[in-house]
Design a protein around this motif. Sequence first.
Motif, PDB file in Angstrom:
ATOM      1  N   GLN A   4       0.788  -1.424   0.271  1.00 13.02           N
ATOM      2  CA  GLN A   4       0.108  -0.166   0.314  1.00 13.02           C
ATOM      3  C   GLN A   4       1.021   0.905  -0.240  1.00 13.02           C
ATOM      4  O   GLN A   4       0.299   2.268  -0.787  1.00 13.02           O
ATOM      5  N   LYS A   5       1.757   1.672   0.940  1.00 17.09           N
ATOM      6  CA  LYS A   5       3.130   2.554   1.274  1.00 17.09           C
ATOM      7  C   LYS A   5       3.491   2.289  -0.661  1.00 17.09           C
ATOM      8  O   LYS A   5       4.241   3.829  -1.171  1.00 17.09           O
ATOM      9  N   LEU A   7       2.147   1.897  -2.961  1.00 14.52           N
ATOM     10  CA  LEU A   7       1.754   2.131  -4.149  1.00 14.52           C
ATOM     11  C   LEU A   7       1.224   3.375  -4.279  1.00 14.52           C
ATOM     12  O   LEU A   7       0.617   4.383  -4.726  1.00 14.52           O
ATOM     13  N   SER A   8       1.094   4.020  -3.284  1.00 11.05           N
ATOM     14  CA  SER A   8       1.177   5.900  -2.618  1.00 11.05           C
ATOM     15  C   SER A   8       1.898   6.189  -3.342  1.00 11.05           C
ATOM     16  O   SER A   8       2.101   7.533  -3.558  1.00 11.05           O
ATOM     17  N   TYR A   9       3.234   5.944  -2.677  1.00  6.85           N
ATOM     18  CA  TYR A   9       4.402   6.206  -3.381  1.00  6.85           C
ATOM     19  C   TYR A   9       4.183   6.783  -5.128  1.00  6.85           C
ATOM     20  O   TYR A   9       4.130   7.667  -5.787  1.00  6.85           O
ATOM     21  N   THR A  10       4.052   5.872  -5.779  1.00  8.59           N
ATOM     22  CA  THR A  10       3.772   5.627  -7.071  1.00  8.59           C
ATOM     23  C   THR A  10       2.895   6.545  -7.721  1.00  8.59           C
ATOM     24  O   THR A  10       3.273   6.845  -8.569  1.00  8.59           O
ATOM     25  N   ARG A  11       1.889   5.827  -7.628  1.00  3.97           N
ATOM     26  CA  ARG A  11       1.000   7.288  -7.640  1.00  3.97           C
ATOM     27  C   ARG A  11       0.833   8.425  -7.623  1.00  3.97           C
ATOM     28  O   ARG A  11       0.287   9.610  -8.642  1.00  3.97           O
ATOM     29  N   ARG A  12       1.553   8.891  -6.409  1.00  3.23           N
ATOM     30  CA  ARG A  12       2.012  10.266  -6.408  1.00  3.23           C
ATOM     31  C   ARG A  12       2.963  10.938  -7.581  1.00  3.23           C
ATOM     32  O   ARG A  12       2.523  12.029  -7.716  1.00  3.23           O
ATOM     33  N   LEU A  46      -1.265  -0.602  -9.353  1.00  2.39           N
ATOM     34  CA  LEU A  46      -1.407   0.524 -10.193  1.00  2.39           C
ATOM     35  C   LEU A  46      -2.509   0.377 -10.555  1.00  2.39           C
ATOM     36  O   LEU A  46      -3.380   1.128 -11.154  1.00  2.39           O
ATOM     37  N   TYR A  50      -5.290   2.185 -10.664  1.00  4.57           N
ATOM     38  CA  TYR A  50      -5.705   3.316 -11.921  1.00  4.57           C
ATOM     39  C   TYR A  50      -6.762   4.015 -12.660  1.00  4.57           C
ATOM     40  O   TYR A  50      -7.232   3.596 -13.862  1.00  4.57           O
TER      41      TYR A  50
END
Length: 243
Positions: A4-5, A7-12, A46, A50
């Motif tokens: 989850q973390k 994916l959070s970095y990646t999406r940002r 993602l 997405y």
Amino acid sequence: MNLQKLLSYTRRAVDDYGMIESGDKIAVGISGGKDSLALLYALNGLKRFYPNPFTIEAITVSVFKEMDLTPIKALCEELNVPYTVISTEIGEIVFKERKEENPCSLCAKMRKGAFNEQAKALGCNKVAYAHHKDDIVETMLMSLIYEGRFHSFSPYTYLDRMDLTVIRPLMYVPEADIIGFKNQYHLPVCKNPCPADGHTRREYVKNVVRTLTTENPGAKERMFTAIVNGKIPGWPEKTPGNR
């Protein structure tokens, strides 16, 4: 670091710089190291939610014949990601025929050429590299020390000769977190048989950054901020709403 973390970095990163558009087909470079395997997990996760639908293809450019890619093939099957291995003679050419004193530059150039050609053959319009936050800082210092300029990897780069766009979705992820992700998810990292591994300029600069950060807590983060805000030629603006 959990998924989850990651994916959070990646999406940002993807949102900040508009890295992914609807209909993109993205080639993910898989070296067998922790960074590229984390990138595979990140983009595969993602794409499930997405808002801009996209697909991925995993590609390995095999530089050394003795590298066992069986665990990576098994992982791609588990993730249901198409996987292509390109067999090359790059290792033979660089280390035995040419006997390069500084082999990394030529090897990287040949690997990227083979990777980009295969990406085009598979119908991809973008390629994803696994450069993380530490890589960006280290590249900046390498440019300062060895080239006398303030420069680093850009979040995305258009290669006009190949008609491909390079994206770097892990640009906000610290290397320490990738190590944690590798350990938590038991990533099938393949040992790098390269004779130059651990004896490069990048390894030297990595140690410099480690010393600077130990003696000056927060130095690495401040250097990254300087890069992002430094108006480096070719560095894109963040997308509207993410500035």
